[in-house]
Write an enzyme that holds these catalytic residues in place. Structure first.
Site, PDB file in Angstrom:
ATOM      1  N   GLY A   4      -4.485   5.458   4.897  1.00 57.50           N
ATOM      2  CA  GLY A   4      -4.922   5.575   3.518  1.00 57.50           C
ATOM      3  C   GLY A   4      -4.209   4.667   2.543  1.00 57.50           C
ATOM      4  N   GLY A   5      -3.116   4.060   2.956  1.00 55.69           N
ATOM      5  CA  GLY A   5      -2.337   3.229   2.055  1.00 55.69           C
ATOM      6  C   GLY A   5      -2.787   1.783   1.940  1.00 55.69           C
ATOM      7  N   GLU A  19      -1.889  -1.100  10.828  1.00 53.94           N
ATOM      8  CA  GLU A  19      -1.285   0.106  11.405  1.00 53.94           C
ATOM      9  C   GLU A  19      -1.860   0.398  12.781  1.00 53.94           C
ATOM     10  OE1 GLU A  19      -0.861   3.755   9.124  1.00 53.94           O
ATOM     11  OE2 GLU A  19      -1.036   2.582   7.295  1.00 53.94           O
TER      12      GLU A  19
END
Length: 139
Positions: A5-6, A12
């Protein structure tokens, strides 16, 4: 689990897939019985974003997960740009009944770079809460 979500979703997942062991550290508020309480981030290419968004919503609906996939915006109202130079959709799906099927459907959508369903990647979750630390191991 849902991650990314970042704004570094694609990176990631690349790192997680290349790792010998993935350990996630989070606060206990992130633990849920069924995925979907939090938005599912989906990293898309800016080209054809409207068509991709529609296809993402249709792909989710085919697995019984319905809800809008909204373009994430930055504080100035522009499309949020990920570390990879892509845009993010935040899919508000409520309950994700079949995460593996949803992951396959989303991966098949042209324009989807990656999605935040990290299926089978994490071996350990360390959850911190008021009562201390809880260790969750995948069998």
């Amino acid at each position: 689990m849902i991650k990314g979500g970042g704004g570094a979703l694609l990176r990631e997942k690349i790192v997680a897939a290349a790792s010998a062991r993935m350990i996630v550290i989070a606060d206990e508020s992130k633990w849920v019985d069924v995925l979907g309480r939090f938005p599912l981030p989906i990293e898309i290419t800016p080209f054809g974003a409207v068509v991709t968004r529609r296809a993402v919503e249709a792909a989710a609906a085919r697995t019984g997960s319905t809800g809008p996939a909204e373009l994430r915006r930055d504080r100035n109202g522009h499309a949020f740009v990920t570390d990879g130079g892509h845009w993010l959709l935040d899919a508000q799906l409520g309950r994700i009944a079949d995460p593996p099927a949803l992951a396959r459907n989303l991966a098949a959508v042209p324009g989807v770079m990656e999605h935040g369903l990290f299926i089978g990647l994490a071996q350990t979750a360390i959850l911190a809460g008021r009562d201390g630390v809880r260790l969750v191991e995948r069998p």
